[in-house]
Design a protein around this motif. Sequence first.
Motif, PDB file in Angstrom:
ATOM      1  N   GLY A 297       0.809  -1.225   0.000  1.00 40.91           N
ATOM      2  CA  GLY A 297       0.000   0.000   0.000  1.00 40.91           C
ATOM      3  C   GLY A 297       0.831   1.259   0.000  1.00 40.91           C
ATOM      4  N   ARG A 298       2.073   1.160   0.443  1.00 38.67           N
ATOM      5  CA  ARG A 298       2.883   2.372   0.539  1.00 38.67           C
ATOM      6  C   ARG A 298       4.243   2.124  -0.103  1.00 38.67           C
ATOM      7  NH1 ARG A 298       5.892   5.380   4.674  1.00 38.67           N
ATOM      8  NH2 ARG A 298       5.700   3.688   6.176  1.00 38.67           N
ATOM      9  N   LEU A 299       4.565   2.958  -1.086  1.00 40.81           N
ATOM     10  CA  LEU A 299       5.876   2.910  -1.725  1.00 40.81           C
ATOM     11  C   LEU A 299       6.612   4.188  -1.338  1.00 40.81           C
ATOM     12  CD1 LEU A 299       4.972   1.718  -5.359  1.00 40.81           C
ATOM     13  CD2 LEU A 299       5.427   0.338  -3.323  1.00 40.81           C
ATOM     14  N   GLU A 300       7.748   4.043  -0.710  1.00 38.49           N
ATOM     15  CA  GLU A 300       8.512   5.184  -0.217  1.00 38.49           C
ATOM     16  C   GLU A 300       9.719   5.340  -1.129  1.00 38.49           C
ATOM     17  OE1 GLU A 300      10.343   6.168   4.190  1.00 38.49           O
ATOM     18  OE2 GLU A 300       9.560   4.194   3.745  1.00 38.49           O
ATOM     19  N   ARG A 301       9.765   6.438  -1.863  1.00 41.02           N
ATOM     20  CA  ARG A 301      10.811   6.583  -2.880  1.00 41.02           C
ATOM     21  C   ARG A 301      11.931   7.489  -2.387  1.00 41.02           C
ATOM     22  NH1 ARG A 301       7.784   4.666  -7.210  1.00 41.02           N
ATOM     23  NH2 ARG A 301       5.578   5.166  -7.030  1.00 41.02           N
ATOM     24  N   SER A 302      13.072   7.392  -3.041  1.00 37.36           N
ATOM     25  CA  SER A 302      14.197   8.254  -2.667  1.00 37.36           C
ATOM     26  C   SER A 302      14.803   8.850  -3.924  1.00 37.36           C
ATOM     27  CB  SER A 302      15.217   7.472  -1.853  1.00 37.36           C
ATOM     28  OG  SER A 302      15.450   6.187  -2.397  1.00 37.36           O
ATOM     29  N   GLY A 303      13.965   9.510  -4.731  1.00 39.16           N
ATOM     30  CA  GLY A 303      14.461  10.157  -5.947  1.00 39.16           C
ATOM     31  C   GLY A 303      14.582   9.148  -7.073  1.00 39.16           C
ATOM     32  N   PRO A 304      14.922   9.641  -8.290  1.00 38.26           N
ATOM     33  CA  PRO A 304      14.937   8.755  -9.454  1.00 38.26           C
ATOM     34  C   PRO A 304      16.007   7.665  -9.401  1.00 38.26           C
ATOM     35  CG  PRO A 304      15.710  10.965 -10.022  1.00 38.26           C
ATOM     36  CD  PRO A 304      15.182  11.042  -8.631  1.00 38.26           C
ATOM     37  N   TRP A 305      17.039   7.835  -8.585  1.00 35.36           N
ATOM     38  CA  TRP A 305      18.161   6.873  -8.595  1.00 35.36           C
ATOM     39  C   TRP A 305      18.249   6.060  -7.317  1.00 35.36           C
ATOM     40  CZ3 TRP A 305      19.728   6.158 -13.293  1.00 35.36           C
ATOM     41  CH2 TRP A 305      19.587   7.203 -14.214  1.00 35.36           C
ATOM     42  N   GLY A 306      17.360   6.326  -6.362  1.00 34.81           N
ATOM     43  CA  GLY A 306      17.374   5.563  -5.116  1.00 34.81           C
ATOM     44  C   GLY A 306      16.433   4.379  -5.211  1.00 34.81           C
ATOM     45  N   TRP A 307      16.505   3.494  -4.231  1.00 35.71           N
ATOM     46  CA  TRP A 307      15.564   2.377  -4.217  1.00 35.71           C
ATOM     47  C   TRP A 307      14.218   2.832  -3.701  1.00 35.71           C
ATOM     48  CZ3 TRP A 307      18.297  -1.180  -0.052  1.00 35.71           C
ATOM     49  CH2 TRP A 307      18.078  -0.675   1.225  1.00 35.71           C
ATOM     50  N   THR A 308      13.225   1.941  -3.826  1.00 33.18           N
ATOM     51  CA  THR A 308      11.901   2.165  -3.265  1.00 33.18           C
ATOM     52  C   THR A 308      11.747   1.240  -2.075  1.00 33.18           C
ATOM     53  OG1 THR A 308      10.968   2.823  -5.386  1.00 33.18           O
ATOM     54  CG2 THR A 308       9.425   1.939  -3.756  1.00 33.18           C
ATOM     55  N   ARG A 309      11.422   1.839  -0.912  1.00 35.96           N
ATOM     56  CA  ARG A 309      11.131   0.999   0.251  1.00 35.96           C
ATOM     57  C   ARG A 309       9.621   0.811   0.271  1.00 35.96           C
ATOM     58  NH1 ARG A 309      11.982   1.158   6.507  1.00 35.96           N
ATOM     59  NH2 ARG A 309      10.692   3.026   6.506  1.00 35.96           N
ATOM     60  N   TRP A 310       9.173  -0.419   0.408  1.00 38.27           N
ATOM     61  CA  TRP A 310       7.739  -0.675   0.321  1.00 38.27           C
ATOM     62  C   TRP A 310       7.222  -1.285   1.630  1.00 38.27           C
ATOM     63  CZ3 TRP A 310       6.837  -5.771   1.118  1.00 38.27           C
ATOM     64  CH2 TRP A 310       7.842  -6.667   0.778  1.00 38.27           C
ATOM     65  N   HIS A 311       5.943  -1.054   1.856  1.00 40.95           N
ATOM     66  CA  HIS A 311       5.284  -1.529   3.082  1.00 40.95           C
ATOM     67  C   HIS A 311       3.972  -2.193   2.675  1.00 40.95           C
ATOM     68  CE1 HIS A 311       7.887   1.310   5.422  1.00 40.95           C
ATOM     69  NE2 HIS A 311       7.842   1.935   4.271  1.00 40.95           N
ATOM     70  N   ALA A 312       3.718  -3.364   3.217  1.00 43.10           N
ATOM     71  CA  ALA A 312       2.471  -4.079   2.912  1.00 43.10           C
ATOM     72  C   ALA A 312       1.930  -4.698   4.189  1.00 43.10           C
ATOM     73  CB  ALA A 312       2.737  -5.176   1.874  1.00 43.10           C
ATOM     74  N   GLU A 313       0.671  -5.098   4.130  1.00 41.17           N
ATOM     75  CA  GLU A 313       0.075  -5.817   5.254  1.00 41.17           C
ATOM     76  C   GLU A 313      -0.563  -7.085   4.720  1.00 41.17           C
ATOM     77  OE1 GLU A 313      -2.561  -3.077   7.227  1.00 41.17           O
ATOM     78  OE2 GLU A 313      -0.919  -2.422   8.541  1.00 41.17           O
ATOM     79  N   LEU A 314      -0.192  -8.206   5.326  1.00 43.25           N
ATOM     80  CA  LEU A 314      -0.766  -9.490   4.925  1.00 43.25           C
ATOM     81  C   LEU A 314      -1.642  -9.999   6.054  1.00 43.25           C
ATOM     82  CD1 LEU A 314       2.311 -11.362   3.414  1.00 43.25           C
ATOM     83  CD2 LEU A 314       0.357 -10.397   2.163  1.00 43.25           C
ATOM     84  N   THR A 315      -2.739 -10.635   5.695  1.00 43.77           N
ATOM     85  CA  THR A 315      -3.563 -11.279   6.725  1.00 43.77           C
ATOM     86  C   THR A 315      -3.245 -12.768   6.708  1.00 43.77           C
ATOM     87  OG1 THR A 315      -5.243  -9.605   6.391  1.00 43.77           O
ATOM     88  CG2 THR A 315      -5.925 -11.596   7.552  1.00 43.77           C
TER      89      THR A 315
END
Length: 361
Positions: A297-315
Amino acid sequence: MEEAAANGSDRLVYEREPLNAGPPLDRLTDRLVTPTELVYIRNHGRIPELDDGSSRVRVDGLVDEPLDLSPSDLAERFERTELVAALCCAGNRRRELMDVDDIPGETPWGPNAISNVAWSGWRLRDVLAAAGPSPAAAHVAFTGRDRIESGRAYFGGSIPLAKATGPEVLLADRMNDAPLPPAHGFPLRVVVPGWIGARSVKWLTRIEVRSEPSTHHHQQRAYRLFPRDAESGTMRWDQGMTLGELAVNAAIGRPRDGERVTAGVVPVRGWALSGGARRIERVELTLDEGRTWTQAGRLERSGPWGWTRWHAELTLPPGDHEVAVRAFDEAANTQPERPDHLWNLKGYANNAWHRIRLRAE
Ligand SMILES: Nc1nc2c(c(=O)[nH]1)N[C@H]1C(S)=C(S)[C@@H](COP(=O)(O)O)O[C@H]1N2
Ligand SMILES: [Mo]
């Protein structure tokens, strides 16, 4: 593998000499920008010692005006710039390929040979412009001060001029607001965002403008992707394709593989990265081999050359589960389901769905 301190940090040491060490995967994605003590270290030779005057960089080859730059020349002549960029080793996630078939003599990296660092330095393109590439210029080669395992040669590699003149390619003297530590290339290294880590040459001594790719061992031979049937002993180096830009990839940082979690809603997070400047558009998780997917649900970006940190919730109901993740980039590239058909002699470029097992109680 030793779980010992490399430079007083908590990195797992795969090899002491040359030093190869990486962070525990669960801690790697705790922050958007990787703290220096958790940045993986990938060395092909000994960390070189500096002597007086050895921190100069020569710029030569197909240029109108060869340069010989000291650190203060760089600071005086060029504009300082900062950038968050991920570095990812071509051997990242080799461990999973080693489960498919043998890969002797290589480091069994998990999904931890990757980092996301705030770099500071100068644009390579400004330095190249000052030297004036001649019309035949097509590649830019970098040489480090360290000698590689296989002989007396120096580590090095090259990138095409078109990439070298992008605003993102840096000559960096600082990472995460401090001078480069010795293991990461002090006093100066190249940072080539979006490309395999091997092109980000540390302990830089020379920039050579050429008409052809460099003759360094790690450009001509290593860091090539061989076909499935290529075997050590009989393979020809030219059967391998040279690795450059990275493929789309993602991994789960937390929970850890094999962890026991409380049944119900379980937070999951990790990293995702694609090659070039291609944006991560979607990250999704499956508990049933891809029949159904849960979106991060949430993609945390760090500019065009950085990685994307992602967050999800599983049931997760009580029981044993296998969780797999895959990402899509903006060109709709995505990841293969299993590493089985990705195996290659040197264990590069594994970007299969990353899987972990969990027990919910
Ligand atoms: N001079 C030199 N540069 C080098 C290397 C090396 O062994 N020597 N290793 C390369 C590889 S394979 C990778 S993945 C990155 C790793 O950078 P890091 O150790 O700072 O994380 O540096 C690259 N630059
Ligand atoms: Mo690497």
